[in-house]
Structure formats: C-alpha cells, structure tokens
Write a protein that holds these residues in place. Structure first.
Motif: not given
Length: 166
Positions: A15-18, A111-114
C-alpha cells in the motif's frame, strides 16, 4: 563475459500509504515498480539495485515530510547526509548497509501487512554452474528468513548421506 541476473518479485503489492515518501522513492530506485490502484508492485528484471544516487535536496525534503516516522532508512540517510560536503548535490547511498529487506520490515511494523514475500530467480547469460538457482525470503515484523535452492540442496544431500545435524 557472462551476465548474471537476479529477477525478483515482491508480494503482496505494498500500500502506498504504508510507505514513507523516502521509502517509496528509494524502493522505486531499487526495483522496477508499477502503481496498482492504491498499491505498488515491486519487481526487478535484472536484479535489485543496491547503489543509489539521489538528489540531495529532494532527499532532505522527503526526510522533512516523513519527520517523526520510525524508519531505519531515514536513520541511514541522515548519517550519510552528515558525511556530505556543503556543495554536494547528490547523495550516494549503499543499500547493502540495511538492504531492501530492512525497509520492508519497517513498513510491516507500521502497517496492517503481516509479511512480505521476496522470490528471486538467479540466471546467467551463459551456462555457468554458479549462475542458476533461486531464493525465497519471508519478512515479518520480527524476522527475516531466507532459503536458497543451493542451501536447500546441501541440506537435502546431507540428510540423504546421514550427515545432517541432529
């Protein structure tokens, strides 16, 4: 002369926002990239670039934009800027110091990435025995784990011969 390649793909799209503005800029120079909606797909047709040349004024502006965000890349860039002469217009950045893996790990932590997956295929323009193989890397907030095809083969051969560590 043989040419060696390390074709690489990054999954999932990030995500660009991450990413901080600096991380986006630097990852965009390490890898080829393509915007996919609000995300960015990173890959490398020849291999990730680990020696970057960045406009110093732009980098300083990006650092200001990202001020207050925890980033190993920002820390490294600040250290390198401190070594620059007053009349330097360009920043030479050796990414082997932290590697792109460290940048992705920072992104995951914020971020929300795991996790982020990195797959690489090593090829060569000539049929050299050392010119082929591959690797997979799994990056999480806490760990970076990698396996290469050569390493896996060595372990499998050791198991077959009974020499595997036990």
């Amino acid at each position: 002369m043989a040419d060696y390649f390390s074709q690489t793909v990054i999954r999932p799209d990030i995500p660009r926002t991450a990413m901080t503005a600096l991380e986006y800029k630097v990852l965009g120079q390490i890898f080829d990239h393509e915007d996919v909606g609000d995300d960015v797909y990173f890959c490398a047709g020849h291999g990730p670039n680990d020696l970057l040349f960045l406009d110093l004024a732009e980098v300083k502006a990006l650092l200001t934009e990202d001020d207050g965000v925890a980033s190993g890349l920002a820390d490294l860039v600040r250290q390198e800027i401190a070594k620059c002469d007053a009349d330097d217009a360009e920043l030479e950045l050796d990414m082997s110091v932290i590697g792109f893996e460290g940048i992705f790990q920072d992104i995951i932590r914020r971020s929300a990435l795991d996790h982020v997956e990195v797959e690489a295929a090593w090829t060569c323009s000539k049929m050299r025995p050392d010119g082929f193989g591959g690797a997979a890397t799994l990056i999480t907030a806490d760990e970076i784990e990698s396996v290469s095809t050569a390493g896996w083969l060595e372990e499998a051969i050791a198991r077959l011969s009974g020499d595997a560590p036990g």
